[in-house]
Design a protein around this motif. Structure first.
Motif, PDB file in Angstrom:
ATOM      1  N   GLY A  89       0.808  -1.217   0.000  1.00 61.72           N
ATOM      2  CA  GLY A  89       0.000   0.000   0.000  1.00 61.72           C
ATOM      3  C   GLY A  89       0.837   1.261   0.000  1.00 61.72           C
ATOM      4  N   SER A  90       0.185   2.374   0.281  1.00 59.83           N
ATOM      5  CA  SER A  90       0.834   3.684   0.164  1.00 59.83           C
ATOM      6  C   SER A  90       1.289   4.260   1.500  1.00 59.83           C
ATOM      7  N   PHE A  91       1.067   3.539   2.603  1.00 58.60           N
ATOM      8  CA  PHE A  91       1.445   4.045   3.928  1.00 58.60           C
ATOM      9  C   PHE A  91       2.719   3.350   4.399  1.00 58.60           C
ATOM     10  N   PRO A  92       3.817   4.084   4.591  1.00 65.73           N
ATOM     11  CA  PRO A  92       5.082   3.461   4.988  1.00 65.73           C
ATOM     12  C   PRO A  92       5.222   3.207   6.488  1.00 65.73           C
ATOM     13  N   MET A  93       4.175   3.516   7.265  1.00 64.88           N
ATOM     14  CA  MET A  93       4.212   3.247   8.703  1.00 64.88           C
ATOM     15  C   MET A  93       2.882   2.660   9.148  1.00 64.88           C
ATOM     16  N   MET A  94       2.949   1.730  10.122  1.00 68.21           N
ATOM     17  CA  MET A  94       1.719   1.191  10.697  1.00 68.21           C
ATOM     18  C   MET A  94       1.955   0.780  12.140  1.00 68.21           C
ATOM     19  N   VAL A  95       0.894   0.791  12.926  1.00 68.45           N
ATOM     20  CA  VAL A  95       0.952   0.273  14.288  1.00 68.45           C
ATOM     21  C   VAL A  95       1.014  -1.248  14.202  1.00 68.45           C
ATOM     22  N   SER A  96       2.034  -1.842  14.801  1.00 69.56           N
ATOM     23  CA  SER A  96       2.193  -3.291  14.753  1.00 69.56           C
ATOM     24  C   SER A  96       2.955  -3.732  16.002  1.00 69.56           C
ATOM     25  N   TYR A  97       3.958  -4.581  15.830  1.00 71.01           N
ATOM     26  CA  TYR A  97       4.637  -5.181  16.980  1.00 71.01           C
ATOM     27  C   TYR A  97       6.135  -4.911  16.962  1.00 71.01           C
ATOM     28  N   GLY A  98       6.715  -4.822  18.144  1.00 66.71           N
ATOM     29  CA  GLY A  98       8.143  -4.615  18.255  1.00 66.71           C
ATOM     30  C   GLY A  98       8.948  -5.784  17.729  1.00 66.71           C
ATOM     31  N   SER A  99       8.315  -6.945  17.610  1.00 67.81           N
ATOM     32  CA  SER A  99       8.991  -8.136  17.100  1.00 67.81           C
ATOM     33  C   SER A  99       8.970  -8.210  15.579  1.00 67.81           C
ATOM     34  N   SER A 100       8.240  -7.321  14.910  1.00 66.44           N
ATOM     35  CA  SER A 100       8.096  -7.395  13.456  1.00 66.44           C
ATOM     36  C   SER A 100       9.415  -7.434  12.694  1.00 66.44           C
ATOM     37  N   PRO A 101      10.441  -6.664  13.094  1.00 66.13           N
ATOM     38  CA  PRO A 101      11.701  -6.715  12.334  1.00 66.13           C
ATOM     39  C   PRO A 101      12.312  -8.109  12.252  1.00 66.13           C
ATOM     40  N   ALA A 102      11.999  -8.976  13.206  1.00 72.58           N
ATOM     41  CA  ALA A 102      12.546 -10.329  13.168  1.00 72.58           C
ATOM     42  C   ALA A 102      12.000 -11.132  11.996  1.00 72.58           C
ATOM     43  N   TYR A 103      10.861 -10.692  11.440  1.00 73.80           N
ATOM     44  CA  TYR A 103      10.264 -11.390  10.295  1.00 73.80           C
ATOM     45  C   TYR A 103      10.693 -10.797   8.967  1.00 73.80           C
ATOM     46  N   ALA A 104      11.369  -9.683   9.013  1.00 69.26           N
ATOM     47  CA  ALA A 104      11.749  -9.006   7.783  1.00 69.26           C
ATOM     48  C   ALA A 104      13.258  -8.975   7.617  1.00 69.26           C
ATOM     49  N   VAL A 105      13.907 -10.027   8.093  1.00 73.49           N
ATOM     50  CA  VAL A 105      15.363 -10.134   8.007  1.00 73.49           C
ATOM     51  C   VAL A 105      15.758 -10.686   6.641  1.00 73.49           C
ATOM     52  N   ASN A 106      16.846 -10.171   6.073  1.00 73.68           N
ATOM     53  CA  ASN A 106      17.295 -10.665   4.777  1.00 73.68           C
ATOM     54  C   ASN A 106      17.818 -12.101   4.894  1.00 73.68           C
ATOM     55  N   ASP A 107      18.046 -12.735   3.741  1.00 78.88           N
ATOM     56  CA  ASP A 107      18.448 -14.144   3.728  1.00 78.88           C
ATOM     57  C   ASP A 107      19.762 -14.374   4.458  1.00 78.88           C
ATOM     58  N   ALA A 108      20.607 -13.366   4.469  1.00 73.72           N
ATOM     59  CA  ALA A 108      21.892 -13.501   5.153  1.00 73.72           C
ATOM     60  C   ALA A 108      21.770 -13.353   6.660  1.00 73.72           C
ATOM     61  N   GLY A 109      20.602 -12.913   7.124  1.00 79.93           N
ATOM     62  CA  GLY A 109      20.388 -12.733   8.560  1.00 79.93           C
ATOM     63  C   GLY A 109      21.140 -11.570   9.143  1.00 79.93           C
ATOM     64  N   THR A 110      21.414 -10.562   8.306  1.00 81.92           N
ATOM     65  CA  THR A 110      22.233  -9.434   8.760  1.00 81.92           C
ATOM     66  C   THR A 110      21.475  -8.136   8.923  1.00 81.92           C
ATOM     67  N   GLU A 111      20.301  -8.024   8.306  1.00 80.77           N
ATOM     68  CA  GLU A 111      19.585  -6.748   8.333  1.00 80.77           C
ATOM     69  C   GLU A 111      18.093  -6.973   8.134  1.00 80.77           C
TER      70      GLU A 111
END
Length: 361
Positions: free
Chosen positions: A242-264
């Motif tokens: 969508g068009s909104f670059p921010m949303m209310v969600s969870y502090g754990s969300s970045p753990a699901y958006a890690v690159n394949d190398a597990g670095t970022e």
């Protein structure tokens, strides 16, 4: 980018379901749940084997191998009875307190547990708390099991492509340069939405949060009925792109958006906006197998089981180990917002009314 696990996606979607439902719907659900659990709530089966029925939110998927281990250790068979989302679970406990549907409950959090305070739903089973600071005020029988944060997430890729520095605070979210960028949820129909509203109350006080929400409204915040709509339709890093670059969600969300190398991770968290969410368990008053229920909750607090719950829900345990990605990319906020549960109990109806009048008109 990695995708959300099935367990977490289910949990997030369930937590976004309607919290405040009509009495007729609750009663119908109560009847259905009772019919499906009547044979489970007894302390002993026809063969003489002990059973414990644990009421939980729909998406709680407890590892079967651990249930088998508990049975081997105690001779007790545990049956998980799904009731609904967290709000529905709290409502059911009150409606059926004179004839409880099970022996124990898992998954009430500090945004909905206020509904059962003073209702005689939870027995004080004298279970040692893993963290007395996180005990639930007013219900000594509720024991904290795990914890996490609800925070504003942002799409790192979007901000990089637009050469814009992400916001870092509540105040930043209301600035003109972030106009039409945030999607949040209605606190009357979403537990993340409720947590975020409480975070603004913690920040600006009961007399100031409405003015803050007015500034968000003037800055183009979009309100959805639940998390799934925001993620699947509106969020730029979600399913719908969508068009909104921010949303209310969870502090754990970045753990699901890690690159394949597990670095970022491609997801960021505005830690200034985080509200601490705590999930509890307790023995139900009138439980047919109260002793077995107590043993199961104590089992939940063991290191091995704490680690397994964290892996299934991506909430942080009080003991044992969290998944490596969660520890690295989704740590708990150092200074999360908190609101006294007793204040939530006394004021939530008025707070919600004020929010609705301010934001929805």
């Amino acid at each position: 980018m990695s995708t959300f696990s099935a367990h977490r996606r289910a949990r997030l979607i369930a937590s976004s379901a309607i919290l405040f439902i009509g009495a007729t719907s609750i009663a119908a659900c109560s009847s259905s749940a009772k019919d499906s659990s009547t044979s489970q709530g007894s302390a002993a089966s026809s063969s003489g084997e002990q059973t414990v029925t644990v009421l939980a939110y729909d998406s709680f998927d407890f590892p079967q191998e651990l249930l088998d281990k508990f049975r081997e250790q105690t001779g007790i068979t545990v049956k998980i009875q799904a009731i609904g989302n967290g709000g529905e679970l709290a409502n059911q406990l009150v409606l059926t307190k004179d004839a409880p549907l099970g022996d124990a409950v898992f998954g009430l959090d500090n945004t909905v547990s206020t509904r059962i305070v003073g209702q005689g739903v939870i027995a004080d089973a004298s279970i040692t708390s893993p963290n007395s600071a996180d005990n639930f005020a007013g219900e000594p029988g509720l024991v904290p099991i795990d914890r996490g944060d609800v925070c504003v997430n942002y799409d790192k890729t979007w901000f990089k492509e637009h050469q814009l520095t992400p916001p870092a605070s509540f105040e930043d979210l209301a600035k003109p340069e972030y106009k039409n960028m945030l999607v949040a949820m209605n606190p009357a129909s979403s537990t993340p939405g409720m947590a975020f509203m409480l975070a603004t109350i913690a920040k600006y006080g009961p007399d100031g949060y409405a003015n803050y929400w007015k500034s968000l409204k003037d800055n183009g915040v979009k309100i959805t009925e639940g998390w799934s709509q925001a993620f699947n339709v509106d969020y730029s890093a979600g399913e719908g792109k969508g068009s909104f670059p921010m949303m209310v969600s969870y502090g754990s969300s970045p753990a699901y958006a890690v690159n394949d190398a597990g670095t970022e991770s491609s997801t960021g968290v505005i830690t200034d906006t985080c509200f601490r969410q705590i999930e509890y368990a307790g023995v139900l008053t009138g439980a047919k197998n109260a002793e077995g229920a107590k043993k199961f909750i104590e089992f939940l607090l063991s290191d091995e089981v704490q680690s397994a719950i964290s892996k299934a829900t991506y909430m942080h345990p009080y003991a044992g180990k969290a998944p490596e990605a969660l520890e690295k990319f989704g740590p708990l906020a150092e200074n999360p917002a908190r609101v006294d549960p007793q204040e939530i109990q006394k004021n939530s109806a008025n707070w919600l009314k004020t929010w609705q009048e301010t934001v929805l008109g």
